[in-house]
Write a protein that holds these residues in place. Structure first.
Motif, PDB file in Angstrom:
ATOM      1  N   GLU A   1     -16.086   4.611  -8.024  1.00 16.79           N
ATOM      2  CA  GLU A   1     -17.298   4.247  -8.224  1.00 16.79           C
ATOM      3  C   GLU A   1     -18.435   5.015  -7.154  1.00 16.79           C
ATOM      4  O   GLU A   1     -19.671   5.292  -7.224  1.00 16.79           O
ATOM      5  CB  GLU A   1     -18.325   2.852  -7.474  1.00 16.79           C
ATOM      6  CG  GLU A   1     -17.150   1.818  -8.237  1.00 16.79           C
ATOM      7  CD  GLU A   1     -15.918   0.919  -7.885  1.00 16.79           C
ATOM      8  OE1 GLU A   1     -15.719   1.816  -6.813  1.00 16.79           O
ATOM      9  OE2 GLU A   1     -15.558   0.296  -7.960  1.00 16.79           O
ATOM     10  N   THR A   2     -18.227   4.956  -6.057  1.00 13.84           N
ATOM     11  CA  THR A   2     -18.899   6.410  -4.648  1.00 13.84           C
ATOM     12  C   THR A   2     -18.422   7.536  -4.121  1.00 13.84           C
ATOM     13  O   THR A   2     -19.115   8.557  -4.106  1.00 13.84           O
ATOM     14  CB  THR A   2     -18.546   5.150  -3.304  1.00 13.84           C
ATOM     15  OG1 THR A   2     -17.594   4.889  -3.306  1.00 13.84           O
ATOM     16  CG2 THR A   2     -19.734   3.767  -3.951  1.00 13.84           C
ATOM     17  N   GLY A   3     -16.889   7.732  -4.600  1.00 12.25           N
ATOM     18  CA  GLY A   3     -16.212   8.207  -4.207  1.00 12.25           C
ATOM     19  C   GLY A   3     -16.142   8.987  -2.308  1.00 12.25           C
ATOM     20  O   GLY A   3     -15.884   9.757  -2.387  1.00 12.25           O
ATOM     21  N   MET A   4     -15.971   7.380  -1.412  1.00  6.53           N
ATOM     22  CA  MET A   4     -16.164   8.039  -0.057  1.00  6.53           C
ATOM     23  C   MET A   4     -14.568   7.425  -0.727  1.00  6.53           C
ATOM     24  O   MET A   4     -13.758   6.672  -1.061  1.00  6.53           O
ATOM     25  CB  MET A   4     -16.939   6.485  -0.477  1.00  6.53           C
ATOM     26  CG  MET A   4     -18.349   6.571  -0.123  1.00  6.53           C
ATOM     27  SD  MET A   4     -19.008   7.740   1.028  1.00  6.53           S
ATOM     28  CE  MET A   4     -18.612   6.575   3.149  1.00  6.53           C
ATOM     29  N   PRO A   5     -14.087   7.635   0.736  1.00  4.82           N
ATOM     30  CA  PRO A   5     -12.779   7.427   1.204  1.00  4.82           C
ATOM     31  C   PRO A   5     -11.850   6.361   1.396  1.00  4.82           C
ATOM     32  O   PRO A   5     -13.105   6.004   2.236  1.00  4.82           O
ATOM     33  CB  PRO A   5     -12.254   8.350   1.813  1.00  4.82           C
ATOM     34  CG  PRO A   5     -13.875   8.896   2.420  1.00  4.82           C
ATOM     35  CD  PRO A   5     -14.643   9.162   1.720  1.00  4.82           C
ATOM     36  N   GLU A   6     -10.945   6.147   1.006  1.00  2.00           N
ATOM     37  CA  GLU A   6     -10.296   4.838   1.067  1.00  2.00           C
ATOM     38  C   GLU A   6     -10.091   4.876   3.025  1.00  2.00           C
ATOM     39  O   GLU A   6      -9.545   6.283   2.807  1.00  2.00           O
ATOM     40  CB  GLU A   6      -9.185   5.028   0.532  1.00  2.00           C
ATOM     41  CG  GLU A   6      -9.419   4.197  -0.880  1.00  2.00           C
ATOM     42  CD  GLU A   6      -8.106   3.241  -1.388  1.00  2.00           C
ATOM     43  OE1 GLU A   6      -8.882   2.859  -2.352  1.00  2.00           O
ATOM     44  OE2 GLU A   6      -6.933   4.041  -1.213  1.00  2.00           O
ATOM     45  N   VAL A   7      -9.290   4.420   4.290  1.00  2.00           N
ATOM     46  CA  VAL A   7      -9.057   4.249   5.167  1.00  2.00           C
ATOM     47  C   VAL A   7      -7.789   3.352   5.443  1.00  2.00           C
ATOM     48  O   VAL A   7      -8.152   1.777   4.830  1.00  2.00           O
ATOM     49  CB  VAL A   7     -10.431   4.405   5.583  1.00  2.00           C
ATOM     50  CG1 VAL A   7     -10.021   4.264   7.510  1.00  2.00           C
ATOM     51  CG2 VAL A   7     -11.270   5.212   6.229  1.00  2.00           C
ATOM     52  N   THR A   8      -7.325   3.522   5.829  1.00  2.73           N
ATOM     53  CA  THR A   8      -5.899   2.847   6.313  1.00  2.73           C
ATOM     54  C   THR A   8      -6.275   3.066   8.286  1.00  2.73           C
ATOM     55  O   THR A   8      -5.599   2.042   8.738  1.00  2.73           O
ATOM     56  CB  THR A   8      -4.560   3.485   5.512  1.00  2.73           C
ATOM     57  OG1 THR A   8      -4.057   4.655   6.504  1.00  2.73           O
ATOM     58  CG2 THR A   8      -4.937   3.636   4.244  1.00  2.73           C
ATOM     59  N   THR A   9      -6.352   4.051   8.866  1.00  2.70           N
ATOM     60  CA  THR A   9      -6.850   3.813  10.517  1.00  2.70           C
ATOM     61  C   THR A   9      -7.828   4.143  10.590  1.00  2.70           C
ATOM     62  O   THR A   9      -8.718   5.180  10.421  1.00  2.70           O
ATOM     63  CB  THR A   9      -5.412   4.918  10.939  1.00  2.70           C
ATOM     64  OG1 THR A   9      -5.243   4.078  12.295  1.00  2.70           O
ATOM     65  CG2 THR A   9      -5.424   5.990  10.357  1.00  2.70           C
ATOM     66  N   CYS A  10      -8.303   3.446  11.773  1.00  5.20           N
ATOM     67  CA  CYS A  10      -9.484   3.776  12.245  1.00  5.20           C
ATOM     68  C   CYS A  10      -9.920   3.490  14.203  1.00  5.20           C
ATOM     69  O   CYS A  10      -9.755   2.296  14.191  1.00  5.20           O
ATOM     70  CB  CYS A  10     -10.903   2.768  11.708  1.00  5.20           C
ATOM     71  SG  CYS A  10     -12.530   3.413  12.233  1.00  5.20           S
ATOM     72  N   HIS A  11      -9.918   4.286  14.600  1.00  3.30           N
ATOM     73  CA  HIS A  11      -9.829   4.827  15.950  1.00  3.30           C
ATOM     74  C   HIS A  11     -11.514   5.203  16.504  1.00  3.30           C
ATOM     75  O   HIS A  11     -11.960   6.133  15.660  1.00  3.30           O
ATOM     76  CB  HIS A  11      -9.224   4.335  17.037  1.00  3.30           C
ATOM     77  CG  HIS A  11      -7.882   5.893  16.530  1.00  3.30           C
ATOM     78  ND1 HIS A  11      -8.250   7.680  17.164  1.00  3.30           N
ATOM     79  CD2 HIS A  11      -6.529   5.696  16.097  1.00  3.30           C
ATOM     80  CE1 HIS A  11      -7.602   7.629  15.963  1.00  3.30           C
ATOM     81  NE2 HIS A  11      -6.566   7.450  15.570  1.00  3.30           N
ATOM     82  N   SER A  12     -11.731   5.169  17.951  1.00  8.54           N
ATOM     83  CA  SER A  12     -12.672   6.443  18.520  1.00  8.54           C
ATOM     84  C   SER A  12     -12.293   7.828  18.330  1.00  8.54           C
ATOM     85  O   SER A  12     -13.129   8.510  18.039  1.00  8.54           O
ATOM     86  CB  SER A  12     -12.166   6.671  20.034  1.00  8.54           C
ATOM     87  OG  SER A  12     -12.461   4.820  20.345  1.00  8.54           O
ATOM     88  N   ARG A  13     -11.003   8.835  17.607  1.00  6.07           N
ATOM     89  CA  ARG A  13     -11.012   9.724  17.200  1.00  6.07           C
ATOM     90  C   ARG A  13     -11.111  10.444  16.202  1.00  6.07           C
ATOM     91  O   ARG A  13     -11.158  11.233  15.559  1.00  6.07           O
ATOM     92  CB  ARG A  13     -10.295  10.778  17.697  1.00  6.07           C
ATOM     93  CG  ARG A  13      -9.541  10.627  19.459  1.00  6.07           C
ATOM     94  CD  ARG A  13     -10.686  11.918  19.565  1.00  6.07           C
ATOM     95  NE  ARG A  13     -10.338  11.965  20.904  1.00  6.07           N
ATOM     96  CZ  ARG A  13      -9.681  12.342  21.427  1.00  6.07           C
ATOM     97  NH1 ARG A  13      -8.908  12.962  21.164  1.00  6.07           N
ATOM     98  NH2 ARG A  13      -9.941  12.780  23.081  1.00  6.07           N
ATOM     99  N   SER A  14     -10.640   9.367  14.974  1.00  7.01           N
ATOM    100  CA  SER A  14     -10.609   9.217  13.450  1.00  7.01           C
ATOM    101  C   SER A  14     -10.364   8.444  12.534  1.00  7.01           C
ATOM    102  O   SER A  14     -10.633   7.316  12.961  1.00  7.01           O
ATOM    103  CB  SER A  14      -9.839  10.740  13.045  1.00  7.01           C
ATOM    104  OG  SER A  14      -8.345   9.540  13.470  1.00  7.01           O
ATOM    105  N   ALA A  15     -10.776   8.291  11.588  1.00 14.18           N
ATOM    106  CA  ALA A  15     -10.735   7.612  10.536  1.00 14.18           C
ATOM    107  C   ALA A  15     -10.471   7.590   9.065  1.00 14.18           C
ATOM    108  O   ALA A  15     -11.370   8.430   8.424  1.00 14.18           O
ATOM    109  CB  ALA A  15     -12.374   6.745  10.317  1.00 14.18           C
TER     110      ALA A  15
END
Length: 562
Positions: free
Chosen positions: A479-493
């Motif tokens: 619907e949005t083209g936004m990427p799915e995320v499996t890991t998320c911390h201070s440096r990256s998602a």
């Protein structure tokens, strides 16, 4: 040269209140706000852009009580004391913030004197319902549990909406018709080793310290496993002492049998595969060590684990299922090591998965591959081939937008003494097949045939494997083209965790693989992932309710007979 008058509601406070304003407070009412506003001390990661400098004095009203904070907390204050411009978005009030900031709610300017339009000020219960509806769609929101985002189940088959897994007794199952299906669920979850958390504390500066203690984290992780109730668990970063002391016994109490392989170096974590004994029986357990003391390239201590499981209550055939789990090297600049580790895992699968008739049983590969969607390593897994000629080692995993590792991959990547061919199989077995084929040719060859000497071929830069693999997740929200995320911390998602499976031959198969699979797996459903924006509304990962820096992946499959 006169200073602008204070807003009317400020004048009502009186001279005594104004006298207590220090210079910094006075500046907050008269100076424009920069285009980047932060909650100092609470959300160092979160910046909220504004389209233009905004005069706070025209847009904000402060509470009438300005005493000690503890007294302010205990006072009977109203949420109307805090209002917010449409440009400045704070974390959703239904989420529990790490610093327990005062609750806020959004208002829209009516266009005259900064007066809010009453009908555009929804109460907090409405905001919570709106958030849950946007994230969970048709799932019910859990109003009693703050600081969580509900993940919804995405269905691909009408049958899976019932989520009825065959869990009756063997007698009941044997009475079913031969068309009975075997459905099961698989989870892949990097649970974040406590040792690695403490060694990389800079990745978790956004977290409150009490949330990072293992005695706080483990009950949350165990609760997630209980709630998702998968038939097969593929866990990464399982710390050995925690596994031995509490993880294994806790999972066995839930009906799982556990197999574990610890890393070979100093890091005390490893991979585990756990399955419900009510659904499967163990045929074989095959650990894979990626470290080779005699090969300088393979000086890392990552491991893998390959299990062959026999489904219970199967009616048609005795087809087994191969489950593999791994955690590949993180280093973004060592794509050569990553590809070699992957080839070693695929070679072990190729030695375990063949059935009596010579075809592969259905295969599921889970793990943290430390590679992003669309990268050369990812494409190799899905497409079954990769020409790495001229490929820089820093681009193999796609983890860095501007990779620092510019050295080109050597041809071949790994030395011959590793014993694995470019087809990702053990060369001993491949030589046996070639020898058998050669004997037949020699018997058919006439005595007067002259021997032909063939010059050695140019070393190939093409990798191949013979599995038709698909990814459970599509990696982008359609619907949005936004990427799915499996890991998320201070440096990256980003996405680095995957569940790959050998799909049933309903789609067109790559040339030469049509008859290489024994049936296959049909994807019935999956637990939806989240966007980076959604995760930061609960302060990223880990948080109060999600105690790893990775999200668990969950999929439901149906075993399809050939």
């Amino acid at each position: 040269g006169r200073r602008p008058m204070l807003p009317r509601h400020m004048q009502r406070l009186g001279r005594d209140w104004i006298a207590h304003l220090n210079s910094s407070q006075a500046l907050a009412f008269s100076s424009p706000v920069s285009t980047c506003v932060r909650w100092a001390g609470h959300y160092p990661w979160a910046s909220f852009p504004l389209p233009a400098p905004v005069d706070v004095s025209a847009n904000w009203r402060l509470p009438l009580f300005f005493g000690p904070w503890r007294q302010f907390q205990n006072s009977n204050w109203q949420l109307d004391n805090f209002t917010q411009t449409p440009c400045f978005h704070l974390p959703n009030p239904s989420m529990r913030s790490e610093g327990e900031e005062p609750l806020t709610k959004k208002r829209r300017l009516s266009g005259q004197h900064g007066t809010p339009a009453p009908e555009e000020q929804p109460d907090f219960s409405d905001q919570k319902e709106a958030l849950c509806a946007s994230v969970t769609q048709n799932e019910k929101s859990d109003s009693n549990k703050k600081g969580t985002i509900k993940r919804h189940w995405e269905y691909f088959c009408q049958h899976s909406k019932t989520r009825k897994i065959l869990e009756n007794t063997e007698t009941d199952q044997s009475n079913r018709e031969c068309e009975a299906k075997f459905d099961f669920t698989v989870m892949s979850y990097n649970i974040l080793s406590q040792n690695l958390l403490e060694d990389n504390s800079h990745l978790y500066k956004h977290c409150r310290q009490r949330l990072l203690i293992w005695t706080y984290r483990f009950p949350n992780i165990l609760q997630e496993i209980k709630q998702l109730d998968a038939d097969v668990l593929c866990l990464q970063e399982v710390q050995e002492d925690h596994y031995r002391e509490e993880i294994k016994s806790s999972l066995e109490a839930l009906g799982y049998h556990c197999e574990y392989k610890m890393r070979t170096g100093r890091k005390p974590d490893g991979c585990a595969i756990c399955f419900k004994t009510s659904k499967f029986s163990l045929v074989s357990s095959n650990p894979v060590e990626f470290f080779r003391h005699d090969i300088p390239l393979l000086d890392r201590d990552n491991v893998g684990l390959v299990l062959l499981l026999q489904p219970k209550f199967q009616c048609k055939t005795n087809a087994a299922i191969c489950i593999a789990n791994t955690h590949l090297l993180y280093n973004p600049r060592r794509g050569d090591i990553k590809l070699t580790q992957l080839a070693m895992l695929l070679a072990e699968i190729a030695s375990v998965a063949p059935q009596k008739d010579g075809v592969f049983c259905p295969i599921i590969i889970c793990g943290d591959f430390n590679s992003v969607p669309g990268s050369p390593l990812y494409r190799f897994i899905k497409e079954g081939k990769l020409n790495y000629e001229g490929l820089a080692i820093g681009k193999v995993s796609g983890q860095e937008q501007f990779p620092r590792g510019q050295r080109i991959l050597s041809i071949p990547i790994w030395p011959k003494k590793l014993g694995i061919s470019q087809n990702c199989v053990y060369e001993i077995k491949q030589q046996q097949k070639e020898e058998n084929t050669g004997e037949k040719v020699e018997k058919a060859k006439p005595d007067n045939t002259k021997e032909i000497v063939i010059a050695p071929e140019k070393l190939s830069s093409k990798l191949q494997h013979h599995f038709k693999l698909s990814s459970v997740y599509s990696h982008y929200f359609p619907e949005t083209g936004m990427p799915e995320v499996t890991t998320c911390h201070s440096r990256s998602a980003v996405t680095v965790d995957y569940i790959f499976y050998s799909a049933a031959n309903e789609d067109s198969a790559p040339p030469g693989t049509e008859d290489s699979l024994h049936g296959g797996l049909k994807l019935l459903g999956r637990l939806a992932l989240l966007t980076e924006k959604e995760l930061w509304t609960v302060n990223g990962l880990p948080n109060e309710n999600n105690s790893s820096d990775h999200l668990p992946l969950l999929a439901e499959f149906r075993l399809v007979e050939r």
